[in-house]
Design a protein around this motif. Structure first.
Motif, PDB file in Angstrom:
ATOM      1  N   LEU A   1       0.835  -1.204   0.000  1.00  0.00           N
ATOM      2  CA  LEU A   1       0.000   0.000   0.000  1.00  0.00           C
ATOM      3  C   LEU A   1       0.867   1.250   0.000  1.00  0.00           C
ATOM      4  CD1 LEU A   1      -3.023   0.474   0.044  1.00  0.00           C
ATOM      5  CD2 LEU A   1      -2.867   0.858   2.491  1.00  0.00           C
TER       6      LEU A   1
ATOM      7  N   VAL B   1      -2.529  -1.028  -9.768  1.00  0.00           N
ATOM      8  CA  VAL B   1      -3.009  -1.270  -8.406  1.00  0.00           C
ATOM      9  C   VAL B   1      -3.872  -2.520  -8.374  1.00  0.00           C
ATOM     10  CG1 VAL B   1      -4.401  -0.328  -6.550  1.00  0.00           C
ATOM     11  CG2 VAL B   1      -2.888   1.149  -7.814  1.00  0.00           C
ATOM     12  N   LEU B   2      -4.722  -2.676  -9.403  1.00  0.00           N
ATOM     13  CA  LEU B   2      -5.620  -3.834  -9.442  1.00  0.00           C
ATOM     14  C   LEU B   2      -4.845  -5.136  -9.525  1.00  0.00           C
ATOM     15  CD1 LEU B   2      -8.517  -2.844 -11.828  1.00  0.00           C
ATOM     16  CD2 LEU B   2      -8.718  -3.597  -9.486  1.00  0.00           C
TER      17      LEU B   2
ATOM     18  N   VAL C   1      -3.569  -6.880  -6.331  1.00  0.00           N
ATOM     19  CA  VAL C   1      -4.551  -7.464  -5.408  1.00  0.00           C
ATOM     20  C   VAL C   1      -4.467  -8.992  -5.346  1.00  0.00           C
ATOM     21  CG1 VAL C   1      -7.007  -7.706  -4.930  1.00  0.00           C
ATOM     22  CG2 VAL C   1      -6.093  -5.499  -5.549  1.00  0.00           C
TER      23      VAL C   1
ATOM     24  N   VAL D   1      -1.626 -10.036  -3.038  1.00  0.00           N
ATOM     25  CA  VAL D   1      -1.960  -9.813  -1.628  1.00  0.00           C
ATOM     26  C   VAL D   1      -2.941 -10.882  -1.159  1.00  0.00           C
ATOM     27  CG1 VAL D   1      -3.002  -8.191  -0.019  1.00  0.00           C
ATOM     28  CG2 VAL D   1      -1.543  -7.356  -1.817  1.00  0.00           C
ATOM     29  N   LEU D   2      -3.867 -11.228  -2.052  1.00  0.00           N
ATOM     30  CA  LEU D   2      -4.878 -12.221  -1.727  1.00  0.00           C
ATOM     31  C   LEU D   2      -4.261 -13.599  -1.496  1.00  0.00           C
ATOM     32  CD1 LEU D   2      -8.189 -12.068  -3.548  1.00  0.00           C
ATOM     33  CD2 LEU D   2      -7.232 -14.281  -3.110  1.00  0.00           C
TER      34      LEU D   2
ATOM     35  N   GLY E   1      -2.081 -13.074   1.785  1.00  0.00           N
ATOM     36  CA  GLY E   1      -2.815 -12.716   2.985  1.00  0.00           C
ATOM     37  C   GLY E   1      -2.108 -11.665   3.802  1.00  0.00           C
ATOM     38  N   SER E   2      -1.244 -10.896   3.168  1.00  0.00           N
ATOM     39  CA  SER E   2      -0.553  -9.828   3.885  1.00  0.00           C
ATOM     40  C   SER E   2      -0.060  -8.802   2.877  1.00  0.00           C
ATOM     41  CB  SER E   2       0.625 -10.381   4.666  1.00  0.00           C
ATOM     42  OG  SER E   2       1.421  -9.331   5.143  1.00  0.00           O
ATOM     43  N   MET E   3       0.080  -7.554   3.334  1.00  0.00           N
ATOM     44  CA  MET E   3       0.592  -6.518   2.451  1.00  0.00           C
ATOM     45  C   MET E   3       2.072  -6.264   2.683  1.00  0.00           C
ATOM     46  SD  MET E   3      -2.303  -3.664   1.921  1.00  0.00           S
ATOM     47  CE  MET E   3      -3.112  -3.602   3.481  1.00  0.00           C
TER      48      MET E   3
ATOM     49  N   LYS F   1      -8.762 -24.820  -2.124  1.00  0.00           N
ATOM     50  CA  LYS F   1      -8.699 -25.198  -0.714  1.00  0.00           C
ATOM     51  C   LYS F   1      -9.676 -26.343  -0.448  1.00  0.00           C
ATOM     52  CE  LYS F   1      -9.531 -22.366   2.921  1.00  0.00           C
ATOM     53  NZ  LYS F   1      -9.533 -21.031   3.521  1.00  0.00           N
TER      54      LYS F   1
ATOM     55  N   ILE G   1     -10.854   0.744  -5.714  1.00  0.00           N
ATOM     56  CA  ILE G   1      -9.868  -0.340  -5.742  1.00  0.00           C
ATOM     57  C   ILE G   1      -9.227  -0.521  -4.376  1.00  0.00           C
ATOM     58  CG2 ILE G   1      -7.594  -0.927  -6.627  1.00  0.00           C
ATOM     59  CD1 ILE G   1      -8.535   0.352  -9.256  1.00  0.00           C
TER      60      ILE G   1
ATOM     61  N   PHE H   1     -10.349  -3.190  -2.160  1.00  0.00           N
ATOM     62  CA  PHE H   1      -9.967  -4.585  -2.415  1.00  0.00           C
ATOM     63  C   PHE H   1      -8.871  -5.039  -1.462  1.00  0.00           C
ATOM     64  CE2 PHE H   1     -11.729  -3.965  -6.762  1.00  0.00           C
ATOM     65  CZ  PHE H   1     -12.568  -5.046  -6.748  1.00  0.00           C
ATOM     66  N   TYR H   2      -8.057  -4.098  -1.030  1.00  0.00           N
ATOM     67  CA  TYR H   2      -6.863  -4.500  -0.284  1.00  0.00           C
ATOM     68  C   TYR H   2      -7.161  -5.086   1.088  1.00  0.00           C
ATOM     69  CZ  TYR H   2      -3.488  -3.346  -3.783  1.00  0.00           C
ATOM     70  OH  TYR H   2      -2.759  -3.369  -4.932  1.00  0.00           O
TER      71      TYR H   2
ATOM     72  N   TRP I   1      -9.831  -6.457   2.016  1.00  0.00           N
ATOM     73  CA  TRP I   1     -10.491  -7.736   1.741  1.00  0.00           C
ATOM     74  C   TRP I   1      -9.467  -8.807   1.364  1.00  0.00           C
ATOM     75  CZ3 TRP I   1     -10.799  -9.745  -3.399  1.00  0.00           C
ATOM     76  CH2 TRP I   1     -11.473 -10.957  -3.474  1.00  0.00           C
ATOM     77  N   ALA I   2      -8.516  -8.437   0.541  1.00  0.00           N
ATOM     78  CA  ALA I   2      -7.525  -9.414   0.088  1.00  0.00           C
ATOM     79  C   ALA I   2      -6.671  -9.896   1.250  1.00  0.00           C
ATOM     80  CB  ALA I   2      -6.631  -8.797  -0.997  1.00  0.00           C
ATOM     81  N   VAL I   3      -6.377  -8.983   2.193  1.00  0.00           N
ATOM     82  CA  VAL I   3      -5.560  -9.391   3.335  1.00  0.00           C
ATOM     83  C   VAL I   3      -6.330 -10.384   4.198  1.00  0.00           C
ATOM     84  CG1 VAL I   3      -4.501  -8.576   5.459  1.00  0.00           C
ATOM     85  CG2 VAL I   3      -4.163  -7.317   3.356  1.00  0.00           C
TER      86      VAL I   3
ATOM     87  N   PHE J   1      -8.758 -12.287   3.315  1.00  0.00           N
ATOM     88  CA  PHE J   1      -9.510 -13.192   2.447  1.00  0.00           C
ATOM     89  C   PHE J   1      -9.771 -14.549   3.101  1.00  0.00           C
ATOM     90  CE2 PHE J   1      -9.403 -16.424  -0.942  1.00  0.00           C
ATOM     91  CZ  PHE J   1     -10.549 -16.051  -1.605  1.00  0.00           C
ATOM     92  N   ARG J   2      -8.736 -15.149   3.689  1.00  0.00           N
ATOM     93  CA  ARG J   2      -8.879 -16.488   4.259  1.00  0.00           C
ATOM     94  C   ARG J   2      -9.833 -16.504   5.441  1.00  0.00           C
ATOM     95  NH1 ARG J   2      -4.188 -19.315   1.939  1.00  0.00           N
ATOM     96  NH2 ARG J   2      -3.391 -17.612   0.706  1.00  0.00           N
TER      97      ARG J   2
ATOM     98  N   TRP K   1     -16.443 -17.510   2.590  1.00  0.00           N
ATOM     99  CA  TRP K   1     -17.464 -17.335   1.552  1.00  0.00           C
ATOM    100  C   TRP K   1     -18.259 -16.052   1.747  1.00  0.00           C
ATOM    101  CZ3 TRP K   1     -16.923 -19.878  -2.666  1.00  0.00           C
ATOM    102  CH2 TRP K   1     -16.291 -21.143  -2.628  1.00  0.00           C
TER     103      TRP K   1
ATOM    104  N   LEU L   1     -16.268 -13.355   0.218  1.00  0.00           N
ATOM    105  CA  LEU L   1     -16.253 -13.515  -1.229  1.00  0.00           C
ATOM    106  C   LEU L   1     -17.555 -13.007  -1.841  1.00  0.00           C
ATOM    107  CD1 LEU L   1     -14.425 -14.574  -3.428  1.00  0.00           C
ATOM    108  CD2 LEU L   1     -15.626 -16.744  -3.303  1.00  0.00           C
TER     109      LEU L   1
ATOM    110  N   MET M   1     -17.961  -5.901  -6.506  1.00  0.00           N
ATOM    111  CA  MET M   1     -17.387  -5.968  -7.853  1.00  0.00           C
ATOM    112  C   MET M   1     -18.454  -5.758  -8.904  1.00  0.00           C
ATOM    113  SD  MET M   1     -14.407  -6.819  -9.293  1.00  0.00           S
ATOM    114  CE  MET M   1     -13.431  -8.274  -9.112  1.00  0.00           C
TER     115      MET M   1
ATOM    116  N   LEU N   1     -19.230  -2.169  -9.171  1.00  0.00           N
ATOM    117  CA  LEU N   1     -18.110  -1.530  -9.868  1.00  0.00           C
ATOM    118  C   LEU N   1     -18.206  -1.787 -11.364  1.00  0.00           C
ATOM    119  CD1 LEU N   1     -15.374  -0.065  -9.205  1.00  0.00           C
ATOM    120  CD2 LEU N   1     -14.301  -2.280  -9.376  1.00  0.00           C
TER     121      LEU N   1
END
Lengths: 363, 118
Positions: free
Chosen positions: A145, A189-190, A193, A196-197, A200-202, A359, B74, B77-78, B80-82, B84-85, B89, B92, B99, B102
Motif C-alpha cells: 500500500l 493497483v488492481l 490485489v 496480496v490475496l 494474505g498480507s501486504m 482449498k 480499488i 480490495f486490499y 479484503w484481500a488481506v 480473504f482467508r 465465503w 467472497l 465488484m 463496480l
C-alpha cells in the motif's frame, strides 16, 4: 555461503555494537543511549540505500545507452573510462555546471520545486524493499500500500513542471503525462490485489517468504493463470507509468518537443532524468519482489538474486523500448482502460474464486 | 506503529537535502547569462504568442475523475484481500456484490464513451 548471505546484516550488527561501546564512555542514561544508537543507525542505513540507488541508476543509464547502441548497430559511449563506464558521471558533472534557465513568466517556485517532487517518491519506495535475508531498511506491514500511495505523488510533480514552465508544449506534455500516469495506475493497483490475496498480507517481507521454496516454482509468475496474468499486466502498466518508449507520449519528441521537460535545463533537467531512471529501476525491483520471488534463490546470496532478477526485467524493458514504435494517445488510453483494467478485474475474480475451490479440493 | 515511519521521515529529509544541495550547487557553479531570446518560451523557433495558461481539453478532467473514482474503489480490495482467508465465503460474496456494482459503473462509462479519446 552463510557468510556472504549475512555479510550486510553482520556489518550492521557490528556497527551498532561498536557505536554502543563508543557511547558507553559518555555515561548517558540507558534509554537515551539506545535511542541515539538506533537514530544513527537509521541515518546510516538510509544514506547507504540512497548511495546504492544512485550507483544502480548510474549503471542503468550506462547500460541503456550501451544497449541502445548495440541494438542500433552503433558503439555507444566508449571514451570516458573503460567501456565508457564513467560516462554517466561525466554527464552529471556537465549537468551541474550548465546554466539554469528560468523562462520569463514562468512560476519561479513551481518551476523549481517540480523536479524535487518528482525525484522523491522512487527513493521513498526503495526503503520498504527487502534486499536480502533480514535486509529491509523499513519493514512496514503495509508495504504494498505504501508503494502504491507514494508512487502517485510523482504525478503531481510532473504536472507542476508542465504548468509552471509557461510553455504550451510543457502544458500539453504535463497534461498527457498526468492522464497516462493515472490511467495506468488503475491496472497496476488492481493487478497486485491477487498477490496480496494469495499471501494474505501486504508486507513485502511476507510476500517474499511466501515465494520461497524449491527452485522458483513458488514464484508468483508461475502461479498459473492468476500470477502470470498479474505479472504481464503489472509489467506493461509499470512501463507505461514510468513513460518508457512505447508509452512515452508525455515526452514524445516528434510531437511536443520534450513534454513537461521542454523548459528545463541544467541540474533541474538532470533531476527529472534521474527520477525517470529511479522510477524505471524501482518498478523492476518491485516486479522482481512481487512476482519473481524477490531475494529467494539457490546457492548465491539473496541480494545478488534480487539484483539479477531486477536487471533481467530492466533488460526486457530496454529491449521493448528499442524495438517498438510509440503508441498514439488514443491507443494508449484505450489500452489502459479497455484492455488492462478488464483483464486485471477478471484476474481478481479468478483469484478470489479459484483459491477457495483449491482449498476445498485440498490443493 | 507510528515509530516504524520514523526512518521514512529521515529519508524524506535526506532526499530533500540531496535535491536542494544539487540545485544550489548548480546555481553556484553554472553561468548565468540571460538574454531575451534565451528566456522566451520555446516554440520551435517561432516567435511565441499568447500565454500558455490557457484552457485545455475536458478529456483530461474526465480521466482524472475516473481515476479518482476507480482508485478509491480499488483500495477497498486490499483489506479484503488481506483478510480473504478469514472472511471465507461471506467475504467472497460481499466482494462479489461490490465488484458487480463496480462493473456496472465501468460498463456505463464505457457505453457513454468515457474511455474514447479523440
Amino acid at each position: 555461503m552463510d557468510f556472504f548471505d549475512n555479510i550486510f546484516t553482520n556489518i550492521y550488527a557490528w556497527l551498532a555494537f561498536w557505536l554502543h561501546e563508543l557511547l558507553m564512555g559518555w555515561n548517558l542514561p540507558k534509554d537515551v543511549e539506545s535511542a541515539l544508537v538506533s537514530a544513527i543507525m537509521i541515518i546510516l542505513v538510509i544514506i547507504v540505500i540512497i548511495l546504492w540507488m544512485v550507483l544502480m541508476v548510474l549503471i542503468l543509464i550506462w547500460l541503456e545507452r550501451k544497449n541502445a547502441a548495440r541494438i542500433q548497430d552503433r558503439v555507444g559511449p566508449n571514451r570516458v573510462g573503460p567501456w565508457g563506464l564513467l560516462q554517466p558521471v561525466a554527464d552529471t558533472i556537465k549537468m551541474l555546471i550548465k546554466e539554469d534557465i528560468l523562462p520569463e513568466n514562468a512560476d519561479r517556485f513551481v518551476h523549481t520545486i517540480a523536479p524535487m517532487i518528482v525525484m522523491m517518491p522512487p527513493v521513498l519506495m526503495f526503503a520498504v524493499i527487502p534486499w536480502g535475508k533480514g535486509m529491509v531498511p523499513v519493514d512496514l506491514n503495509i508495504g504494498v500500500l505504501w508503494i502504491i500511495a507514494v508512487a502517485s505523488i510523482g504525478t503531481i510533480g510532473v504536472f507542476l513542471g508542465g504548468y509552471g514552465s509557461n510553455n504550451k508544449y510543457s502544458l500539453l506534455g504535463g497534461m498527457r503525462a498526468v492522464a497516462q500516469m493515472v490511467s495506468y495506475e488503475i491496472p497496476q493497483v488492481l493487478t497486485i490485489v491477487p498477490i496480496v490475496l494469495m499471501v494474505g498480507s501486504m508486507s513485502l517481507v511476507k510476500i517474499n517468504e511466501a515465494q520461497s521454496g524449491w527452485f522458483g516454482m513458488q514464484w508468483f509468475v508461475f502461479a498459473f493463470p492468476v500470477g502470470t496474468i498479474a505479472f504481464v499486466v503489472y509489467y506493461l502498466s509499470a512501463l507505461a507509468e514510468v513513460g518508457r518508449t512505447p508509452f512515452d507520449i508525455p515526452e514524445g519528441e516528434s510531437e511536443i518537443v520534450a513534454g513537461y521537460m521542454t523548459e528545463y535545463s541544467g541540474m533541474k533537467w538532470a533531476l527529472f532524468y534521474l527520477a525517470e531512471y529511479f522510477n524505471f529501476f524501482i518498478v523492476c525491483v518491485i516486479g522482481a519482489t512481487l512476482f519473481l520471488g524477490g531475494w529467494n534463490g539457490p546457492i548465491l546470496p539473496g541480494y545478488v538474486w534480487l539484483v539479477a532478477k531486477t536487471y533481467a526485467l530492466v533488460l526486457l524493458g530496454m529491449w521493448i523500448r528499442m524495438t517498438w514504435p510509440r503508441f498514439r494517445v488514443d491507443q494508449l488510453m484505450n489500452f489502459a482502460w479497455k484492455v488492462l483494467v478488464p483483464i486485471a478485474l477478471v484476474n481478481i475474480v479468478l483469484a478470489g474464486v479459484a483459491l477457495p475451490i483449491f482449498k476445498m479440493i485440498g490443493f | 506503529m507510528p515509530v516504524d515511519y520514523l526512518p521514512i521521515l529521515v529519508m524524506i529529509a535526506i532526499v530533500t537535502a540531496f535535491a536542494v544541495i544539487a540545485l544550489t550547487l548548480s546555481a553556484m557553479t553554472g553561468p548565468r547569462r540571460p538574454n531575451p531570446t534565451k528566456l522566451s518560451p520555446y516554440e520551435s523557433g517561432m516567435p511565441p504568442f499568447g500565454s500558455a495558461r490557457r484552457r485545455f481539453s475536458i478529456k483530461y478532467y474526465l480521466t482524472a475523475v475516473l481515476f479518482i473514482l476507480f482508485d478509491i474503489e480499488i483500495i477497498f480490495f486490499y483489506p479484503w484481500a488481506v483478510l480473504f482467508r478469514d472472511l471465507g465465503w461471506f467475504g467472497l460474496s460481499a466482494m462479489g456484490t461490490f465488484m458487480l456494482v463496480l462493473l456496472i459503473g465501468y460498463v456505463y462509462v464505457w457505453r457513454k464513451g468515457g474511455f474514447e479519446w479523440d
